[in-house]
Motif scaffolding. Sequence first.
Motif, PDB file in Angstrom:
ATOM      1  N   ILE A 130      23.052  20.486  11.669  1.00 54.17           N
ATOM      2  CA  ILE A 130      23.596  20.910   9.912  1.00 54.17           C
ATOM      3  C   ILE A 130      22.208  21.927   9.719  1.00 54.17           C
ATOM      4  CG2 ILE A 130      23.899  20.441   8.218  1.00 54.17           C
ATOM      5  CD1 ILE A 130      24.024  16.823   9.726  1.00 54.17           C
ATOM      6  N   VAL A 131      23.142  23.011   9.053  1.00 49.99           N
ATOM      7  CA  VAL A 131      22.113  24.244   9.147  1.00 49.99           C
ATOM      8  C   VAL A 131      22.548  24.618   7.129  1.00 49.99           C
ATOM      9  CG1 VAL A 131      21.435  26.670   9.207  1.00 49.99           C
ATOM     10  CG2 VAL A 131      22.139  25.229  11.363  1.00 49.99           C
ATOM     11  N   ILE A 132      21.894  24.547   6.434  1.00 47.69           N
ATOM     12  CA  ILE A 132      22.415  24.653   5.295  1.00 47.69           C
ATOM     13  C   ILE A 132      20.914  25.793   4.813  1.00 47.69           C
ATOM     14  CG2 ILE A 132      21.554  23.838   3.013  1.00 47.69           C
ATOM     15  CD1 ILE A 132      21.084  21.198   5.122  1.00 47.69           C
ATOM     16  N   THR A 133      22.136  26.600   4.452  1.00 52.54           N
ATOM     17  CA  THR A 133      21.656  27.873   4.789  1.00 52.54           C
ATOM     18  C   THR A 133      21.887  28.649   3.107  1.00 52.54           C
ATOM     19  OG1 THR A 133      20.911  30.291   5.662  1.00 52.54           O
ATOM     20  CG2 THR A 133      23.393  29.474   5.438  1.00 52.54           C
ATOM     21  N   CYS A 134      21.486  29.833   3.014  1.00 53.34           N
ATOM     22  CA  CYS A 134      21.370  31.192   1.549  1.00 53.34           C
ATOM     23  C   CYS A 134      22.966  31.652   1.891  1.00 53.34           C
ATOM     24  CB  CYS A 134      21.118  32.163   1.539  1.00 53.34           C
ATOM     25  SG  CYS A 134      21.209  33.037   0.113  1.00 53.34           S
ATOM     26  N   SER A 135      23.798  31.958   0.716  1.00 47.34           N
ATOM     27  CA  SER A 135      25.422  32.697   1.163  1.00 47.34           C
ATOM     28  C   SER A 135      25.081  34.043   1.187  1.00 47.34           C
ATOM     29  CB  SER A 135      25.839  32.223   0.132  1.00 47.34           C
ATOM     30  OG  SER A 135      26.131  30.760  -1.277  1.00 47.34           O
ATOM     31  N   ASP A 136      23.822  34.713   1.269  1.00 46.83           N
ATOM     32  CA  ASP A 136      23.107  36.393   1.866  1.00 46.83           C
ATOM     33  C   ASP A 136      24.281  36.460   2.571  1.00 46.83           C
ATOM     34  OD1 ASP A 136      22.352  38.570   2.499  1.00 46.83           O
ATOM     35  OD2 ASP A 136      20.918  37.832   0.919  1.00 46.83           O
ATOM     36  N   LEU A 142      18.788  21.672   9.812  1.00 46.27           N
ATOM     37  CA  LEU A 142      17.656  23.071   9.073  1.00 46.27           C
ATOM     38  C   LEU A 142      18.173  23.642   8.073  1.00 46.27           C
ATOM     39  CD1 LEU A 142      15.643  25.052  10.117  1.00 46.27           C
ATOM     40  CD2 LEU A 142      17.675  26.454  11.104  1.00 46.27           C
ATOM     41  N   VAL A 143      17.175  23.856   7.014  1.00 46.36           N
ATOM     42  CA  VAL A 143      17.319  24.431   5.754  1.00 46.36           C
ATOM     43  C   VAL A 143      16.781  25.537   6.024  1.00 46.36           C
ATOM     44  CG1 VAL A 143      16.455  24.699   3.899  1.00 46.36           C
ATOM     45  CG2 VAL A 143      16.846  22.379   4.264  1.00 46.36           C
ATOM     46  N   LEU A 144      17.787  26.517   6.160  1.00 47.92           N
ATOM     47  CA  LEU A 144      17.249  27.741   6.720  1.00 47.92           C
ATOM     48  C   LEU A 144      16.762  28.604   5.640  1.00 47.92           C
ATOM     49  CD1 LEU A 144      16.460  29.241   8.778  1.00 47.92           C
ATOM     50  CD2 LEU A 144      18.587  30.013   9.244  1.00 47.92           C
ATOM     51  N   GLY A 145      15.961  29.312   4.871  1.00 49.77           N
ATOM     52  CA  GLY A 145      15.826  30.388   4.037  1.00 49.77           C
ATOM     53  C   GLY A 145      15.736  31.542   4.099  1.00 49.77           C
ATOM     54  N   GLY A 167      12.554  22.524   8.445  1.00 42.17           N
ATOM     55  CA  GLY A 167      12.910  23.624   7.517  1.00 42.17           C
ATOM     56  C   GLY A 167      12.595  25.063   8.050  1.00 42.17           C
ATOM     57  N   GLY A 168      13.541  26.161   7.850  1.00 44.79           N
ATOM     58  CA  GLY A 168      12.798  27.639   8.450  1.00 44.79           C
ATOM     59  C   GLY A 168      12.989  28.700   8.291  1.00 44.79           C
ATOM     60  N   VAL A 169      12.571  30.419   7.749  1.00 47.69           N
ATOM     61  CA  VAL A 169      12.872  31.234   7.715  1.00 47.69           C
ATOM     62  C   VAL A 169      13.182  32.229   8.447  1.00 47.69           C
ATOM     63  CG1 VAL A 169      11.787  33.110   5.782  1.00 47.69           C
ATOM     64  CG2 VAL A 169      11.018  30.432   5.204  1.00 47.69           C
ATOM     65  N   TYR A 170      14.143  33.056   8.319  1.00 48.47           N
ATOM     66  CA  TYR A 170      15.252  34.533   9.603  1.00 48.47           C
ATOM     67  C   TYR A 170      14.380  35.039   8.535  1.00 48.47           C
ATOM     68  CZ  TYR A 170      18.518  36.958  10.211  1.00 48.47           C
ATOM     69  OH  TYR A 170      19.432  37.741  10.723  1.00 48.47           O
ATOM     70  N   ASP A 171      13.712  36.276   9.394  1.00 50.69           N
ATOM     71  CA  ASP A 171      13.538  37.965   9.022  1.00 50.69           C
ATOM     72  C   ASP A 171      15.085  38.008   8.865  1.00 50.69           C
ATOM     73  OD1 ASP A 171      13.011  39.892   8.875  1.00 50.69           O
ATOM     74  OD2 ASP A 171      10.682  39.055   8.993  1.00 50.69           O
TER      75      ASP A 171
END
Length: 225
Positions: A78-84, A131-134, A211-215
Amino acid sequence: MRKTLVVFLVIVLALSSAACSSISKSKNREYAEPENAEQALETLLSGNEKYLSGNITPNIDASLRTDLAANGQKPYAIVITCSDSRVPAELIFDSSLGDIFVIRTAGNVVSDFEIGSVEYGAEHLGSPLVLVLGHTSCGAVTAATEGGEASGKIQSIVDEIAPSVQKAKNEGAEDVLSTAIEFNVMNSVNKILSSDIIKKLVEEEKVKIIGGVYDINTGIITIIE
Protein backbone atom coordinates in the motif's frame (compact mmCIF):
# COMPACT_ATOMS: atom_id res chain seq x y z
CA MET A 1 -2.19 -34.97 -46.23
CA ARG A 2 -2.09 -31.18 -46.68
CA LYS A 3 -5.27 -30.78 -44.64
CA THR A 4 -3.81 -32.90 -41.83
CA LEU A 5 -0.60 -30.85 -41.84
CA VAL A 6 -2.53 -27.56 -41.68
CA VAL A 7 -4.60 -28.76 -38.74
CA PHE A 8 -1.45 -29.95 -37.00
CA LEU A 9 0.26 -26.57 -37.49
CA VAL A 10 -2.78 -24.70 -36.20
CA ILE A 11 -2.82 -26.83 -33.04
CA VAL A 12 0.92 -26.37 -32.51
CA LEU A 13 0.69 -22.59 -32.97
CA ALA A 14 -2.26 -22.38 -30.61
CA LEU A 15 -0.45 -24.34 -27.91
CA SER A 16 2.71 -22.34 -28.45
CA SER A 17 0.80 -19.07 -28.17
CA ALA A 18 -0.91 -20.18 -24.98
CA ALA A 19 2.39 -21.27 -23.49
CA CYS A 20 4.09 -18.00 -24.39
CA SER A 21 1.20 -16.06 -22.92
CA SER A 22 1.44 -18.06 -19.72
CA ILE A 23 5.21 -17.63 -19.51
CA SER A 24 5.01 -13.92 -20.27
CA LYS A 25 2.33 -13.41 -17.69
CA SER A 26 4.25 -15.45 -15.15
CA LYS A 27 7.45 -13.52 -15.73
CA ASN A 28 5.71 -10.18 -15.43
CA ARG A 29 3.86 -11.21 -12.28
CA GLU A 30 6.52 -13.29 -10.55
CA TYR A 31 7.34 -10.46 -8.13
CA ALA A 32 3.73 -9.46 -7.46
CA GLU A 33 3.09 -11.50 -4.34
CA PRO A 34 5.94 -11.23 -1.83
CA GLU A 35 5.31 -13.22 1.33
CA ASN A 36 6.16 -10.47 3.83
CA ALA A 37 6.91 -6.78 4.27
CA GLU A 38 10.66 -7.19 3.77
CA GLN A 39 10.18 -8.89 0.42
CA ALA A 40 7.58 -6.29 -0.56
CA LEU A 41 10.01 -3.47 0.19
CA GLU A 42 12.75 -5.25 -1.73
CA THR A 43 10.40 -5.52 -4.70
CA LEU A 44 9.53 -1.83 -4.54
CA LEU A 45 13.18 -0.76 -4.37
CA SER A 46 14.14 -3.17 -7.15
CA GLY A 47 11.43 -1.59 -9.28
CA ASN A 48 12.77 1.85 -8.44
CA GLU A 49 16.23 0.78 -9.62
CA LYS A 50 14.72 -0.21 -12.97
CA TYR A 51 12.97 3.17 -13.10
CA LEU A 52 16.28 4.94 -12.44
CA SER A 53 17.92 3.01 -15.27
CA GLY A 54 15.09 3.93 -17.63
CA ASN A 55 14.36 0.25 -18.13
CA ILE A 56 10.83 0.00 -16.80
CA THR A 57 8.63 -2.65 -18.40
CA PRO A 58 5.23 -2.63 -16.68
CA ASN A 59 2.91 -5.42 -17.81
CA ILE A 60 -0.47 -3.92 -18.72
CA ASP A 61 -1.63 -6.35 -21.37
CA ALA A 62 -5.19 -7.55 -21.88
CA SER A 63 -4.61 -11.01 -20.37
CA LEU A 64 -3.52 -9.47 -17.08
CA ARG A 65 -6.52 -7.15 -17.02
CA THR A 66 -8.93 -10.03 -17.54
CA ASP A 67 -7.09 -12.19 -15.00
CA LEU A 68 -7.36 -9.49 -12.33
CA ALA A 69 -10.98 -8.81 -13.22
CA ALA A 70 -11.83 -12.49 -12.84
CA ASN A 71 -9.69 -13.39 -9.84
CA GLY A 72 -9.47 -10.14 -7.89
CA GLN A 73 -6.52 -8.12 -6.67
CA LYS A 74 -3.79 -8.96 -4.17
CA PRO A 75 -1.45 -5.96 -4.07
CA TYR A 76 1.83 -6.57 -2.27
CA ALA A 77 2.10 -3.01 -0.92
CA ILE A 78 0.00 0.00 0.00
CA VAL A 79 1.56 3.31 -1.03
CA ILE A 80 0.28 6.62 0.34
CA THR A 81 1.86 9.43 -1.59
CA CYS A 82 1.35 12.98 -2.81
CA SER A 83 -0.99 13.94 -5.63
CA ASP A 84 1.91 15.77 -7.28
CA SER A 85 2.02 14.82 -10.97
CA ARG A 86 5.78 14.30 -10.69
CA VAL A 87 5.31 11.39 -8.29
CA PRO A 88 3.52 8.61 -10.23
CA ALA A 89 3.83 5.70 -7.80
CA GLU A 90 3.17 2.95 -10.33
CA LEU A 91 5.93 4.21 -12.63
CA ILE A 92 8.63 4.99 -10.08
CA PHE A 93 8.29 1.44 -8.73
CA ASP A 94 7.97 -0.20 -12.17
CA SER A 95 4.79 -1.85 -10.93
CA SER A 96 2.05 -3.44 -12.96
CA LEU A 97 -1.71 -3.71 -12.72
CA GLY A 98 -2.74 -5.20 -9.39
CA ASP A 99 0.69 -4.76 -7.77
CA ILE A 100 0.31 -1.75 -5.47
CA PHE A 101 -2.68 -0.18 -3.73
CA VAL A 102 -2.16 3.57 -4.18
CA ILE A 103 -3.68 6.39 -2.12
CA ARG A 104 -2.83 9.94 -3.19
CA THR A 105 -3.51 13.22 -1.42
CA ALA A 106 -1.82 16.61 -1.60
CA GLY A 107 1.06 16.55 0.87
CA ASN A 108 0.49 12.81 1.47
CA VAL A 109 -1.64 13.75 4.47
CA VAL A 110 -4.13 11.28 5.88
CA SER A 111 -7.53 11.55 7.52
CA ASP A 112 -10.27 9.01 8.19
CA PHE A 113 -10.87 8.36 4.48
CA GLU A 114 -7.23 7.56 3.79
CA ILE A 115 -6.79 5.53 6.97
CA GLY A 116 -9.92 3.56 6.10
CA SER A 117 -8.42 2.87 2.68
CA VAL A 118 -5.22 1.60 4.31
CA GLU A 119 -7.30 -0.63 6.62
CA TYR A 120 -9.06 -2.09 3.60
CA GLY A 121 -5.82 -2.75 1.74
CA ALA A 122 -4.16 -4.36 4.74
CA GLU A 123 -7.05 -6.28 6.29
CA HIS A 124 -9.08 -7.32 3.24
CA LEU A 125 -6.50 -7.40 0.46
CA GLY A 126 -3.68 -8.75 2.59
CA SER A 127 -0.97 -6.21 1.73
CA PRO A 128 1.94 -6.73 4.16
CA LEU A 129 3.64 -3.36 3.63
CA VAL A 130 2.43 0.22 4.01
CA LEU A 131 4.70 2.95 2.63
CA VAL A 132 4.02 6.63 3.21
CA LEU A 133 6.01 8.39 0.51
CA GLY A 134 6.73 12.10 0.61
CA HIS A 135 8.84 13.93 -1.94
CA THR A 136 11.28 16.79 -2.28
CA SER A 137 10.00 20.23 -3.26
CA CYS A 138 6.52 19.33 -2.03
CA GLY A 139 4.22 22.28 -2.71
CA ALA A 140 1.95 21.53 0.23
CA VAL A 141 4.82 21.42 2.73
CA THR A 142 6.36 24.49 1.13
CA ALA A 143 3.10 26.39 1.62
CA ALA A 144 3.02 25.36 5.28
CA THR A 145 6.65 26.41 5.69
CA GLU A 146 6.08 29.83 4.17
CA GLY A 147 3.02 30.48 6.33
CA GLY A 148 0.14 32.72 5.32
CA GLU A 149 -3.42 31.75 4.47
CA ALA A 150 -4.36 29.37 1.68
CA SER A 151 -7.63 29.57 -0.21
CA GLY A 152 -10.62 27.30 0.32
CA LYS A 153 -10.11 23.80 1.65
CA ILE A 154 -6.41 23.95 0.81
CA GLN A 155 -5.97 25.56 4.22
CA SER A 156 -6.99 22.29 5.89
CA ILE A 157 -4.02 20.58 4.22
CA VAL A 158 -1.64 23.33 5.31
CA ASP A 159 -2.99 23.14 8.86
CA GLU A 160 -2.33 19.38 8.93
CA ILE A 161 1.30 19.90 7.85
CA ALA A 162 2.02 22.95 10.01
CA PRO A 163 2.98 20.99 13.18
CA SER A 164 5.69 19.15 11.23
CA VAL A 165 7.08 22.49 10.04
CA GLN A 166 7.05 23.87 13.56
CA LYS A 167 8.79 20.75 14.87
CA ALA A 168 11.53 21.17 12.25
CA LYS A 169 12.01 24.79 13.33
CA ASN A 170 11.98 23.91 17.03
CA GLU A 171 14.72 21.34 16.46
CA GLY A 172 16.85 23.92 14.68
CA ALA A 173 16.90 22.13 11.33
CA GLU A 174 19.33 23.66 8.84
CA ASP A 175 16.96 22.80 6.00
CA VAL A 176 13.50 23.36 7.45
CA LEU A 177 11.66 22.29 4.29
CA SER A 178 13.47 18.96 3.86
CA THR A 179 13.18 18.14 7.56
CA ALA A 180 9.51 19.13 7.62
CA ILE A 181 8.88 16.83 4.63
CA GLU A 182 10.31 13.90 6.62
CA PHE A 183 8.41 14.85 9.78
CA ASN A 184 5.21 15.15 7.76
CA VAL A 185 5.72 11.63 6.39
CA MET A 186 6.17 10.25 9.89
CA ASN A 187 3.14 12.18 11.11
CA SER A 188 1.05 10.31 8.53
CA VAL A 189 2.70 7.03 9.59
CA ASN A 190 1.75 7.70 13.23
CA LYS A 191 -1.81 8.63 12.31
CA ILE A 192 -2.20 5.36 10.40
CA LEU A 193 -0.85 3.53 13.45
CA SER A 194 -3.64 5.10 15.52
CA SER A 195 -6.02 2.74 13.72
CA ASP A 196 -6.93 -0.21 15.95
CA ILE A 197 -7.06 -2.47 12.90
CA ILE A 198 -3.61 -1.47 11.67
CA LYS A 199 -2.10 -1.47 15.15
CA LYS A 200 -3.30 -5.05 15.66
CA LEU A 201 -1.90 -6.19 12.31
CA VAL A 202 1.44 -4.55 13.14
CA GLU A 203 1.55 -6.20 16.58
CA GLU A 204 0.83 -9.55 14.93
CA GLU A 205 3.69 -8.82 12.48
CA LYS A 206 1.35 -9.17 9.53
CA VAL A 207 1.90 -5.58 8.42
CA LYS A 208 4.82 -3.17 8.55
CA ILE A 209 4.57 0.60 8.11
CA ILE A 210 7.49 2.70 6.92
CA GLY A 211 8.09 6.15 5.50
CA GLY A 212 10.14 7.35 2.58
CA VAL A 213 11.03 10.41 0.54
CA TYR A 214 11.23 10.49 -3.24
CA ASP A 215 13.68 12.92 -4.82
CA ILE A 216 11.98 14.42 -7.86
CA ASN A 217 15.36 15.43 -9.31
CA THR A 218 17.24 12.14 -9.03
CA GLY A 219 14.35 9.68 -8.81
CA ILE A 220 15.96 8.08 -5.76
CA ILE A 221 13.86 6.94 -2.80
CA THR A 222 15.20 7.21 0.74
CA ILE A 223 13.50 5.00 3.32
CA ILE A 224 12.88 6.31 6.84
CA GLU A 225 11.51 3.77 9.31
